[in-house]
Design a protein around this motif. Sequence first.
Motif, PDB file in Angstrom:
ATOM      1  N   LEU A 187       0.819  -1.212   0.000  1.00  0.00           N
ATOM      2  CA  LEU A 187       0.000   0.000   0.000  1.00  0.00           C
ATOM      3  C   LEU A 187       0.859   1.270   0.000  1.00  0.00           C
ATOM      4  CD1 LEU A 187      -2.904  -0.952   2.438  1.00  0.00           C
ATOM      5  CD2 LEU A 187      -3.005  -0.696  -0.047  1.00  0.00           C
ATOM      6  N   ALA A 188       1.952   1.253   0.738  1.00  0.00           N
ATOM      7  CA  ALA A 188       2.840   2.420   0.780  1.00  0.00           C
ATOM      8  C   ALA A 188       3.476   2.671  -0.587  1.00  0.00           C
ATOM      9  CB  ALA A 188       3.917   2.234   1.838  1.00  0.00           C
ATOM     10  N   ILE A 189       3.930   1.625  -1.238  1.00  0.00           N
ATOM     11  CA  ILE A 189       4.544   1.775  -2.560  1.00  0.00           C
ATOM     12  C   ILE A 189       3.520   2.269  -3.572  1.00  0.00           C
ATOM     13  CG2 ILE A 189       5.585   0.500  -4.470  1.00  0.00           C
ATOM     14  CD1 ILE A 189       7.001  -1.217  -2.344  1.00  0.00           C
ATOM     15  N   VAL A 190       2.314   1.711  -3.543  1.00  0.00           N
ATOM     16  CA  VAL A 190       1.257   2.155  -4.461  1.00  0.00           C
ATOM     17  C   VAL A 190       0.909   3.625  -4.203  1.00  0.00           C
ATOM     18  CG1 VAL A 190      -1.182   1.849  -5.045  1.00  0.00           C
ATOM     19  CG2 VAL A 190       0.310  -0.141  -4.875  1.00  0.00           C
ATOM     20  N   ALA A 191       0.818   4.000  -2.942  1.00  0.00           N
ATOM     21  CA  ALA A 191       0.495   5.392  -2.604  1.00  0.00           C
ATOM     22  C   ALA A 191       1.594   6.333  -3.086  1.00  0.00           C
ATOM     23  CB  ALA A 191       0.291   5.538  -1.098  1.00  0.00           C
ATOM     24  N   ILE A 192       2.845   5.962  -2.893  1.00  0.00           N
ATOM     25  CA  ILE A 192       3.964   6.806  -3.330  1.00  0.00           C
ATOM     26  C   ILE A 192       3.968   6.933  -4.852  1.00  0.00           C
ATOM     27  CG2 ILE A 192       6.489   6.930  -3.495  1.00  0.00           C
ATOM     28  CD1 ILE A 192       5.461   7.742  -0.779  1.00  0.00           C
ATOM     29  N   ILE A 193       3.757   5.837  -5.558  1.00  0.00           N
ATOM     30  CA  ILE A 193       3.712   5.887  -7.022  1.00  0.00           C
ATOM     31  C   ILE A 193       2.555   6.761  -7.492  1.00  0.00           C
ATOM     32  CG2 ILE A 193       3.279   4.502  -9.102  1.00  0.00           C
ATOM     33  CD1 ILE A 193       4.918   2.263  -7.765  1.00  0.00           C
ATOM     34  N   PHE A 194       1.403   6.627  -6.856  1.00  0.00           N
ATOM     35  CA  PHE A 194       0.236   7.434  -7.203  1.00  0.00           C
ATOM     36  C   PHE A 194       0.502   8.921  -6.961  1.00  0.00           C
ATOM     37  CE2 PHE A 194      -4.024   9.158  -6.155  1.00  0.00           C
ATOM     38  CZ  PHE A 194      -4.641   8.909  -7.370  1.00  0.00           C
ATOM     39  N   ILE A 195       1.084   9.247  -5.816  1.00  0.00           N
ATOM     40  CA  ILE A 195       1.394  10.644  -5.503  1.00  0.00           C
ATOM     41  C   ILE A 195       2.411  11.202  -6.485  1.00  0.00           C
ATOM     42  CG2 ILE A 195       2.526  12.126  -3.786  1.00  0.00           C
ATOM     43  CD1 ILE A 195       1.158  10.348  -1.638  1.00  0.00           C
ATOM     44  N   LEU A 196       3.450  10.438  -6.805  1.00  0.00           N
ATOM     45  CA  LEU A 196       4.459  10.893  -7.762  1.00  0.00           C
ATOM     46  C   LEU A 196       3.860  11.109  -9.150  1.00  0.00           C
ATOM     47  CD1 LEU A 196       7.615   8.800  -6.786  1.00  0.00           C
ATOM     48  CD2 LEU A 196       7.226  11.251  -6.453  1.00  0.00           C
ATOM     49  N   ALA A 197       2.966  10.209  -9.575  1.00  0.00           N
ATOM     50  CA  ALA A 197       2.329  10.361 -10.883  1.00  0.00           C
ATOM     51  C   ALA A 197       1.486  11.636 -10.927  1.00  0.00           C
ATOM     52  CB  ALA A 197       1.464   9.140 -11.197  1.00  0.00           C
ATOM     53  N   ILE A 198       0.735  11.898  -9.873  1.00  0.00           N
ATOM     54  CA  ILE A 198      -0.070  13.124  -9.819  1.00  0.00           C
ATOM     55  C   ILE A 198       0.823  14.356  -9.836  1.00  0.00           C
ATOM     56  CG2 ILE A 198      -1.586  14.491  -8.317  1.00  0.00           C
ATOM     57  CD1 ILE A 198      -2.943  11.870  -7.533  1.00  0.00           C
ATOM     58  N   MET A 199       1.915  14.318  -9.078  1.00  0.00           N
ATOM     59  CA  MET A 199       2.839  15.461  -9.059  1.00  0.00           C
ATOM     60  C   MET A 199       3.478  15.690 -10.423  1.00  0.00           C
ATOM     61  SD  MET A 199       4.649  15.102  -5.319  1.00  0.00           S
ATOM     62  CE  MET A 199       5.928  16.257  -5.739  1.00  0.00           C
ATOM     63  N   ILE A 200       3.852  14.625 -11.109  1.00  0.00           N
ATOM     64  CA  ILE A 200       4.456  14.761 -12.439  1.00  0.00           C
ATOM     65  C   ILE A 200       3.462  15.384 -13.414  1.00  0.00           C
ATOM     66  CG2 ILE A 200       5.292  13.442 -14.425  1.00  0.00           C
ATOM     67  CD1 ILE A 200       6.683  11.585 -12.398  1.00  0.00           C
ATOM     68  N   VAL A 201       2.218  14.922 -13.383  1.00  0.00           N
ATOM     69  CA  VAL A 201       1.190  15.481 -14.268  1.00  0.00           C
ATOM     70  C   VAL A 201       0.963  16.963 -13.953  1.00  0.00           C
ATOM     71  CG1 VAL A 201      -1.284  15.394 -14.794  1.00  0.00           C
ATOM     72  CG2 VAL A 201       0.051  13.284 -14.719  1.00  0.00           C
ATOM     73  N   MET A 202       0.929  17.306 -12.669  1.00  0.00           N
ATOM     74  CA  MET A 202       0.728  18.711 -12.291  1.00  0.00           C
ATOM     75  C   MET A 202       1.908  19.577 -12.739  1.00  0.00           C
ATOM     76  SD  MET A 202      -0.976  18.265  -8.497  1.00  0.00           S
ATOM     77  CE  MET A 202      -0.722  19.954  -8.059  1.00  0.00           C
ATOM     78  N   ILE A 203       3.116  19.076 -12.593  1.00  0.00           N
ATOM     79  CA  ILE A 203       4.296  19.839 -13.002  1.00  0.00           C
ATOM     80  C   ILE A 203       4.311  20.020 -14.515  1.00  0.00           C
ATOM     81  CG2 ILE A 203       6.818  19.716 -13.194  1.00  0.00           C
ATOM     82  CD1 ILE A 203       6.790  18.472 -10.356  1.00  0.00           C
ATOM     83  N   ILE A 204       3.991  18.984 -15.259  1.00  0.00           N
ATOM     84  CA  ILE A 204       3.960  19.090 -16.724  1.00  0.00           C
ATOM     85  C   ILE A 204       2.898  20.094 -17.165  1.00  0.00           C
ATOM     86  CG2 ILE A 204       3.364  17.825 -18.834  1.00  0.00           C
ATOM     87  CD1 ILE A 204       4.797  15.391 -17.604  1.00  0.00           C
ATOM     88  N   GLU A 205       1.739  20.053 -16.541  1.00  0.00           N
ATOM     89  CA  GLU A 205       0.674  21.005 -16.872  1.00  0.00           C
ATOM     90  C   GLU A 205       1.090  22.434 -16.531  1.00  0.00           C
ATOM     91  OE1 GLU A 205      -2.704  22.146 -18.635  1.00  0.00           O
ATOM     92  OE2 GLU A 205      -1.986  20.079 -18.528  1.00  0.00           O
ATOM     93  N   ALA A 206       1.757  22.602 -15.390  1.00  0.00           N
ATOM     94  CA  ALA A 206       2.225  23.942 -15.013  1.00  0.00           C
ATOM     95  C   ALA A 206       3.268  24.454 -16.009  1.00  0.00           C
ATOM     96  CB  ALA A 206       2.809  23.906 -13.599  1.00  0.00           C
ATOM     97  N   ILE A 207       4.143  23.587 -16.466  1.00  0.00           N
ATOM     98  CA  ILE A 207       5.155  23.990 -17.447  1.00  0.00           C
ATOM     99  C   ILE A 207       4.489  24.384 -18.759  1.00  0.00           C
ATOM    100  CG2 ILE A 207       7.048  23.111 -18.880  1.00  0.00           C
ATOM    101  CD1 ILE A 207       7.983  21.537 -16.411  1.00  0.00           C
ATOM    102  N   LYS A 208       3.473  23.652 -19.176  1.00  0.00           N
ATOM    103  CA  LYS A 208       2.755  24.005 -20.408  1.00  0.00           C
ATOM    104  C   LYS A 208       2.113  25.386 -20.283  1.00  0.00           C
ATOM    105  CE  LYS A 208       1.561  19.348 -21.959  1.00  0.00           C
ATOM    106  NZ  LYS A 208       0.454  18.397 -22.137  1.00  0.00           N
TER     107      LYS A 208
END
Length: 183
Positions: A101-122
Amino acid sequence: AKARNEKKRAEMEIRKTKKEVKSRTEKMRDAEYFWGIGYITVILFAIIQNGAFQHDFIDFFRIPFTWYVRFCEWLVYPTYDNGFNQKIAYTGGEAWVIRILAIVAIIFILAIMIVMIIEAIKRYKKMWDEISQMFLIGSLSGITVLGDVTRKYLPVNLILLFILINMGIMLLRIYLRKKFYCM
């Protein structure tokens, strides 16, 4: 014939003037570019010289790495605090569920952060203009010059402060663009 000759002479003068204007404009752009690069170089040297900025730069990368190391250690030996400052280990089956569960949560949080950063850069790229450059350089030079003073009164990483200032400016510009439709 005289009118034709005058028209040709006027056209030649216009072409000559346009070439001269173009040449002067290019020289001014080159000079502006040169002084801009010089200004940025001075700011970078000031950053390198600024002790508070050096420490914050190191901390900006060291702290997430420390968190990663602690998380990896926790994955090897998952424990929890029982409220009396005692570390209690999870049982065998419970530990594996918690790890997954911890690994899944970390991967999920990182994926959301990456998408947010990419959108902010755009969005940032869409709004990039002279005003953005001015605020970027201005905030960087302000933080560089006032870094030591800022660190006395605000216990915040100067790199994070720089990022927050520029994000705030972009969000303010987005708000004003929606509100007034003219920016």
